[in-house]
Design a protein around this motif. Structure first.
Motif, PDB file in Angstrom:
ATOM      1  N   LEU A   1       0.831  -1.200   0.000  1.00 23.96           N
ATOM      2  CA  LEU A   1       0.000   0.000   0.000  1.00 23.96           C
ATOM      3  C   LEU A   1       0.872   1.259   0.000  1.00 23.96           C
ATOM      4  O   LEU A   1       0.617   2.205  -0.753  1.00 23.96           O
ATOM      5  CB  LEU A   1      -0.930  -0.001   1.211  1.00 23.96           C
ATOM      6  CG  LEU A   1      -1.814   1.215   1.399  1.00 23.96           C
ATOM      7  CD1 LEU A   1      -2.820   1.316   0.262  1.00 23.96           C
ATOM      8  CD2 LEU A   1      -2.543   1.138   2.731  1.00 23.96           C
ATOM      9  N   SER A   2       1.915   1.263   0.818  1.00 24.96           N
ATOM     10  CA  SER A   2       2.832   2.403   0.882  1.00 24.96           C
ATOM     11  C   SER A   2       3.510   2.645  -0.455  1.00 24.96           C
ATOM     12  O   SER A   2       3.599   3.792  -0.928  1.00 24.96           O
ATOM     13  CB  SER A   2       3.897   2.169   1.961  1.00 24.96           C
ATOM     14  OG  SER A   2       3.294   2.002   3.223  1.00 24.96           O
TER      15      SER A   2
ATOM     16  N   ASN B   1       2.435   1.754  -3.436  1.00 31.97           N
ATOM     17  CA  ASN B   1       1.453   2.202  -4.423  1.00 31.97           C
ATOM     18  C   ASN B   1       1.114   3.679  -4.260  1.00 31.97           C
ATOM     19  O   ASN B   1       0.916   4.391  -5.254  1.00 31.97           O
ATOM     20  CB  ASN B   1       0.190   1.346  -4.354  1.00 31.97           C
ATOM     21  CG  ASN B   1       0.411  -0.046  -4.899  1.00 31.97           C
ATOM     22  OD1 ASN B   1       1.328  -0.284  -5.678  1.00 31.97           O
ATOM     23  ND2 ASN B   1      -0.415  -0.981  -4.478  1.00 31.97           N
ATOM     24  N   VAL B   2       1.050   4.158  -3.021  1.00 37.41           N
ATOM     25  CA  VAL B   2       0.801   5.578  -2.776  1.00 37.41           C
ATOM     26  C   VAL B   2       1.934   6.416  -3.356  1.00 37.41           C
ATOM     27  O   VAL B   2       1.700   7.407  -4.052  1.00 37.41           O
ATOM     28  CB  VAL B   2       0.635   5.847  -1.257  1.00 37.41           C
ATOM     29  CG1 VAL B   2       0.720   7.327  -0.942  1.00 37.41           C
ATOM     30  CG2 VAL B   2      -0.680   5.270  -0.760  1.00 37.41           C
ATOM     31  N   LEU B   3       3.171   6.020  -3.111  1.00 36.83           N
ATOM     32  CA  LEU B   3       4.324   6.773  -3.609  1.00 36.83           C
ATOM     33  C   LEU B   3       4.437   6.680  -5.131  1.00 36.83           C
ATOM     34  O   LEU B   3       4.755   7.676  -5.793  1.00 36.83           O
ATOM     35  CB  LEU B   3       5.604   6.286  -2.935  1.00 36.83           C
ATOM     36  CG  LEU B   3       5.681   6.582  -1.429  1.00 36.83           C
ATOM     37  CD1 LEU B   3       6.853   5.856  -0.805  1.00 36.83           C
ATOM     38  CD2 LEU B   3       5.753   8.074  -1.169  1.00 36.83           C
TER      39      LEU B   3
ATOM     40  N   GLY C   1       2.032   6.438  -7.136  1.00 37.41           N
ATOM     41  CA  GLY C   1       0.988   7.330  -7.631  1.00 37.41           C
ATOM     42  C   GLY C   1       1.331   8.798  -7.500  1.00 37.41           C
ATOM     43  O   GLY C   1       0.589   9.660  -7.963  1.00 37.41           O
TER      44      GLY C   1
ATOM     45  N   ASP D   1       1.646  10.506  -4.606  1.00 41.85           N
ATOM     46  CA  ASP D   1       1.109  11.110  -3.392  1.00 41.85           C
ATOM     47  C   ASP D   1       2.110  11.011  -2.246  1.00 41.85           C
ATOM     48  O   ASP D   1       3.041  10.209  -2.286  1.00 41.85           O
ATOM     49  CB  ASP D   1      -0.197  10.431  -2.987  1.00 41.85           C
ATOM     50  CG  ASP D   1      -1.290  10.636  -4.020  1.00 41.85           C
ATOM     51  OD1 ASP D   1      -1.353  11.730  -4.603  1.00 41.85           O
ATOM     52  OD2 ASP D   1      -2.080   9.696  -4.236  1.00 41.85           O
ATOM     53  N   ASP D   2       1.894  11.835  -1.222  1.00 38.11           N
ATOM     54  CA  ASP D   2       2.726  11.795  -0.025  1.00 38.11           C
ATOM     55  C   ASP D   2       2.209  10.713   0.916  1.00 38.11           C
ATOM     56  O   ASP D   2       1.020  10.409   0.943  1.00 38.11           O
ATOM     57  CB  ASP D   2       2.698  13.133   0.705  1.00 38.11           C
ATOM     58  CG  ASP D   2       3.371  14.238  -0.086  1.00 38.11           C
ATOM     59  OD1 ASP D   2       4.119  13.922  -1.030  1.00 38.11           O
ATOM     60  OD2 ASP D   2       3.142  15.413   0.247  1.00 38.11           O
ATOM     61  N   LEU D   3       3.114  10.145   1.699  1.00 40.82           N
ATOM     62  CA  LEU D   3       2.771   9.155   2.715  1.00 40.82           C
ATOM     63  C   LEU D   3       3.156   9.752   4.064  1.00 40.82           C
ATOM     64  O   LEU D   3       4.339   9.925   4.360  1.00 40.82           O
ATOM     65  CB  LEU D   3       3.527   7.846   2.462  1.00 40.82           C
ATOM     66  CG  LEU D   3       3.351   6.736   3.487  1.00 40.82           C
ATOM     67  CD1 LEU D   3       1.903   6.278   3.539  1.00 40.82           C
ATOM     68  CD2 LEU D   3       4.257   5.563   3.167  1.00 40.82           C
TER      69      LEU D   3
END
Length: 94
Positions: free
Chosen positions: A34-35, A37-39, A41, A43-45
């Motif tokens: 999940l982490s 995939n966020v990065l 994309g 986006d910030d985590l």
């Protein structure tokens, strides 16, 4: 000391009485997936009390081969940066 996925899963398993080792391993893998995939994309985590992972755009720039001294152009790229939270920074610095 290096902290691996196996170490994280083992620590999670030991802290949780109702979780099996397999479930702990799957939980760690799911969190990391999940982490990532966020990065990916863009986006910030943000992890409260830990820090913030951000994706930054780097422009194309001139570079140099240190062995030959030859000048070359480095491609534009995306990099992940980390900024620790104030709480983490204070704990690390004692």
């Amino acid at each position: 000391m290096t902290l691996t996925k196996i170490d994280l899963a083992e620590a999670l398993y030991k802290k949780n009485d109702t979780m099996t080792k397999k479930e702990a391993t799957e939980a760690v893998a799911s969190f990391l997936r999940l982490s990532k995939n966020v990065l990916i994309g863009g986006d910030d985590l943000l992890m409260s009390g830990f820090g913030k992972f951000s994706v930054k755009e780097k422009k194309q720039r001139r570079g140099r081969n240190p062995q030959t001294g030859e000048s070359l152009m480095l491609d534009a790229r995306r990099v992940v940066t980390f900024h620790p939270s104030g709480k983490l920074r204070d704990r690390v610095n004692g």
